[in-house]
Design a protein around this motif. Structure first.
Motif, PDB file in Angstrom:
ATOM      1  N   ILE A  42     -26.462  47.628  31.227  1.00  0.00           N
ATOM      2  CA  ILE A  42     -27.760  47.614  30.548  1.00  0.00           C
ATOM      3  C   ILE A  42     -28.752  48.333  31.452  1.00  0.00           C
ATOM      4  CG2 ILE A  42     -29.592  46.174  29.583  1.00  0.00           C
ATOM      5  CD1 ILE A  42     -27.538  44.001  29.107  1.00  0.00           C
ATOM      6  N   SER A  43     -29.514  49.252  30.910  1.00  0.00           N
ATOM      7  CA  SER A  43     -30.408  50.068  31.727  1.00  0.00           C
ATOM      8  C   SER A  43     -31.545  49.225  32.307  1.00  0.00           C
ATOM      9  CB  SER A  43     -31.002  51.203  30.895  1.00  0.00           C
ATOM     10  OG  SER A  43     -31.893  50.694  29.921  1.00  0.00           O
ATOM     11  N   GLU A  44     -32.140  49.725  33.378  1.00  0.00           N
ATOM     12  CA  GLU A  44     -33.271  49.035  34.006  1.00  0.00           C
ATOM     13  C   GLU A  44     -34.450  48.944  33.043  1.00  0.00           C
ATOM     14  OE1 GLU A  44     -34.396  50.620  37.741  1.00  0.00           O
ATOM     15  OE2 GLU A  44     -32.425  50.389  38.674  1.00  0.00           O
ATOM     16  N   ASN A  45     -34.665  49.986  32.249  1.00  0.00           N
ATOM     17  CA  ASN A  45     -35.776  49.968  31.282  1.00  0.00           C
ATOM     18  C   ASN A  45     -35.623  48.825  30.280  1.00  0.00           C
ATOM     19  OD1 ASN A  45     -37.023  52.157  32.434  1.00  0.00           O
ATOM     20  ND2 ASN A  45     -36.074  53.656  31.059  1.00  0.00           N
ATOM     21  N   GLU A  46     -34.376  48.638  29.789  1.00  0.00           N
ATOM     22  CA  GLU A  46     -34.134  47.563  28.826  1.00  0.00           C
ATOM     23  C   GLU A  46     -34.313  46.201  29.480  1.00  0.00           C
ATOM     24  OE1 GLU A  46     -30.907  49.008  25.586  1.00  0.00           O
ATOM     25  OE2 GLU A  46     -30.222  49.195  27.661  1.00  0.00           O
ATOM     26  N   LEU A  47     -33.823  46.058  30.705  1.00  0.00           N
ATOM     27  CA  LEU A  47     -33.943  44.782  31.402  1.00  0.00           C
ATOM     28  C   LEU A  47     -35.404  44.467  31.734  1.00  0.00           C
ATOM     29  CD1 LEU A  47     -30.873  45.052  33.807  1.00  0.00           C
ATOM     30  CD2 LEU A  47     -31.097  43.532  31.839  1.00  0.00           C
ATOM     31  N   ASP A  48     -36.162  45.496  32.119  1.00  0.00           N
ATOM     32  CA  ASP A  48     -37.593  45.289  32.411  1.00  0.00           C
ATOM     33  C   ASP A  48     -38.343  44.859  31.156  1.00  0.00           C
ATOM     34  OD1 ASP A  48     -37.251  45.924  35.051  1.00  0.00           O
ATOM     35  OD2 ASP A  48     -37.808  48.032  34.818  1.00  0.00           O
ATOM     36  N   LYS A  49     -37.958  45.429  30.021  1.00  0.00           N
ATOM     37  CA  LYS A  49     -38.601  45.068  28.758  1.00  0.00           C
ATOM     38  C   LYS A  49     -38.308  43.612  28.402  1.00  0.00           C
ATOM     39  CE  LYS A  49     -39.026  46.574  23.945  1.00  0.00           C
ATOM     40  NZ  LYS A  49     -38.586  47.551  22.917  1.00  0.00           N
ATOM     41  N   ILE A  50     -37.043  43.202  28.604  1.00  0.00           N
ATOM     42  CA  ILE A  50     -36.667  41.809  28.346  1.00  0.00           C
ATOM     43  C   ILE A  50     -37.467  40.875  29.245  1.00  0.00           C
ATOM     44  CG2 ILE A  50     -34.769  40.137  28.551  1.00  0.00           C
ATOM     45  CD1 ILE A  50     -32.839  42.383  27.770  1.00  0.00           C
ATOM     46  N   LYS A  51     -37.602  41.252  30.505  1.00  0.00           N
ATOM     47  CA  LYS A  51     -38.329  40.425  31.474  1.00  0.00           C
ATOM     48  C   LYS A  51     -39.819  40.333  31.117  1.00  0.00           C
ATOM     49  CE  LYS A  51     -38.898  39.957  36.484  1.00  0.00           C
ATOM     50  NZ  LYS A  51     -38.568  40.571  37.805  1.00  0.00           N
ATOM     51  N   ALA A  52     -40.372  41.461  30.657  1.00  0.00           N
ATOM     52  CA  ALA A  52     -41.797  41.473  30.290  1.00  0.00           C
ATOM     53  C   ALA A  52     -42.060  40.618  29.055  1.00  0.00           C
ATOM     54  CB  ALA A  52     -42.262  42.907  30.055  1.00  0.00           C
TER      55      ALA A  52
END
Length: 522
Positions: A42-52
């Motif tokens: 899973i890309s960092e962008n997707e993970l950052d979005k989930i975290k946000a």
């Protein structure tokens, strides 16, 4: 005490589709969910979005991560998730993904396969010897977009233009074999390559690394079959195809395969081109039915073949979805240099001479892009470097034939020569030990001659030829000790040893001293 929950699912362990409701039960350490997401691609962008979107709710982050994984990876498997959890140290969580129980017979078959693959390692009796004690990439595997009877790459391979091929096709790592760029799994994998380039090496390496739990762990079984074997070609049923020394286990494995339709099993058919035309594409051929997916439709199959069989293979697999085409390419300039470095690692002077030799004979260098040829040329040079190394391709093949015939002749000698009992062979060497050690001047050349006749092992030959820290006397002692040990177990080796001595003019004096052998000395 409360037991750790385990995830239940139908089918085999490897390729079963994970269910979100089961994944939600996994107790991933809150501080590790982000690392787990990266491990399952899973890309960092997707993970950052989930975290946000869930700044204070870790459970929601983990659930969204699994949803994203299942959405992005249509062929996601429990095995992939288990490997990812183990990589980030979540072993207790990975243990919840327990492998479903299989019959004891299937478990015994898996153990049998693992032991078989481990036994396929090269040995010191193998000629030409392979640099198997240290890792060297025997082949470059590249993806093939177009699968034709003979494309530009195949023609380039046959002309030794490996560097051109590498520019034409995209490299792929061994662990990615059977998997497309989007993460989906291939059900049929065709591996082609010209003779000696490393197809069988690749096939058995896949089996060996599966047995060591390094790759292909989404399969319950990885079964490698050498289709040239008579037993394999005569198989009419699944039970006959999947051999085991115990007939009951063999029958059970065949029935299990039929009941599961081959799910979670990779079958590797090595050497498809060596089958007859009828066995390749005949309607009754079990091999043709398996490749087409008519037999064991859930089975994953990998086939190795020379380009000559491409047309028949294409007919069988053209209607199958998820078919991957791979080509095994031989050494390039870099791999040849790596192999030479290993082959001559104990003798830098000999390596320099060998590099000059192949530089001055480009026609010989051109054949070294095939791994087996690279080993042959290097070994022939070690044996002949004191005399006349092969100068032409004809001389290479002539020297190879003579060496193989000499080794075969030596191995087939079983009788003790008349008039010379075991103990006398041994005692004669003991009596003249000091004379032999003191007389030998060219220990490296003698080592090459003794090795080519099968009298000493590769390791002894290499020690004498390549250890610069040993004196001439010490090298001679190593040689005679090795000959003495060999003669103790096989007296026929003494005659071969004496025949080698008579070929060395500098050893004529010691040969005369040992003339008690009479008719033994040729």
């Amino acid at each position: 005490m409360q037991q750790t929950p385990t995830i239940g699912y139908k089918g085999g362990f490897g390729t079963s589709k994970p269910l979100l409701k089961d994944l939600a039960c996994l107790k991933v350490t809150p501080t590790k969910w982000y690392r787990l997401g990266l491990q399952i691609n899973i890309s960092e962008n997707e993970l950052d979005k989930i975290k946000a979107n869930n700044p204070t709710d870790v459970d929601s982050c983990i659930l969204e991560m699994f949803k994203t994984w299942l959405r992005n990876t249509p062929d996601a498997t429990y095995a992939e998730l288990k490997d990812a959890l183990d990589r980030i140290g979540e072993h207790s969580v990975a243990a919840q993904l327990l492998q479903p129980s299989v019959s004891n017979e299937v478990e015994q078959y898996r153990t049998f396969l693992t032991a078989t693959y481990e036994c396929t390692q090269a040995t010191e009796d193998q000629w030409p010897p392979v640099q198997f004690k240290e890792y060297i990439k025997l082949a470059t595997v590249v993806k093939v977009e177009d699968f034709m009877e003979e494309d530009d790459c195949t023609r380039a391979m046959m002309n030794g233009n490996v560097e051109i091929i590498k520019k034409m096709k995209q490299p792929i790592k061994m662990k990615k074999i059977g998997r497309f760029e989007d993460g989906t799994l291939a059900k049929c994998i065709i591996v082609q390559g010209i003779p000696g380039v490393g197809k069988s090496t690749l096939a058995w390496q896949l089996g060996r690394r599966w047995g060591k739990k390094e790759i292909l762990q989404h399969f319950q079984l990885v079964i490698v079959l050498r289709v040239r074997d008579e037993r394999v070609q005569e198989a009419q049923t699944l039970s006959e195809l999947f051999y085991h020394p115990d007939p009951d286990i063999q029958q059970s494995v065949g029935k299990w395969m039929a009941s599961t339709l081959g799910e979670d099993v990779l079958l590797i058919l090595d050497g498809y081109d060596e089958l007859s035309s009828e066995l390749q594409i005949g309607k009754q051929s079990i091999f043709a039915r398996i490749i087409k997916g008519k037999e064991l439709p859930k089975l994953s199959v990998l086939v190795t073949s020379r380009p000559s069989a491409n047309r028949n293979l294409y007919q069988l697999c053209r209607k199958r979805a998820k078919c991957q085409y791979i080509e095994v390419v031989g050494f390039g300039k870099k791999e040849i240099r790596e192999y030479v470095d290993l082959a001559f690692k104990y003798n830098l002077q000999l390596k320099e001479r060998f590099n000059l030799y192949i530089e001055h004979h480009p026609h010989i260098l051109s054949m070294m892009y095939v791994p087996i040829n690279c080993a042959i040329v290097a070994e022939l040079f070690k044996e002949k470097h004191k005399g006349n190394p092969p100068q032409t391709l004809t001389e290479v093949y002539t020297a190879l034939t003579n060496t193989l015939l000499q080794r075969h002749e030596q191995k087939t000698k079983e009788k003790t020569p008349v008039g010379m009992p075991n103990t006398e062979c041994h005692n004669l060497l003991k009596t003249h030990y000091s004379d032999l050690v003191g007389t030998i001047q060219d220990s490296a050349g003698l080592a090459g001659s003794l090795y080519s006749r099968g009298i000493i092992s590769q390791s002894v030959r290499d020690k004498v030829q390549e250890r610069v820290d040993l004196t001439t006397k010490e090298k001679s002692q190593v040689l005679i000790n090795a000959v003495e040990a060999q003669v103790t177990t096989d007296p026929s080796m003494f005659q071969a040893f004496m025949e080698v001595l008579t070929e060395e003019p500098s050893l004529s004096t010691i040969v005369e001293k040992m003339s008690v052998l009479g008719e033994w000395v040729c």
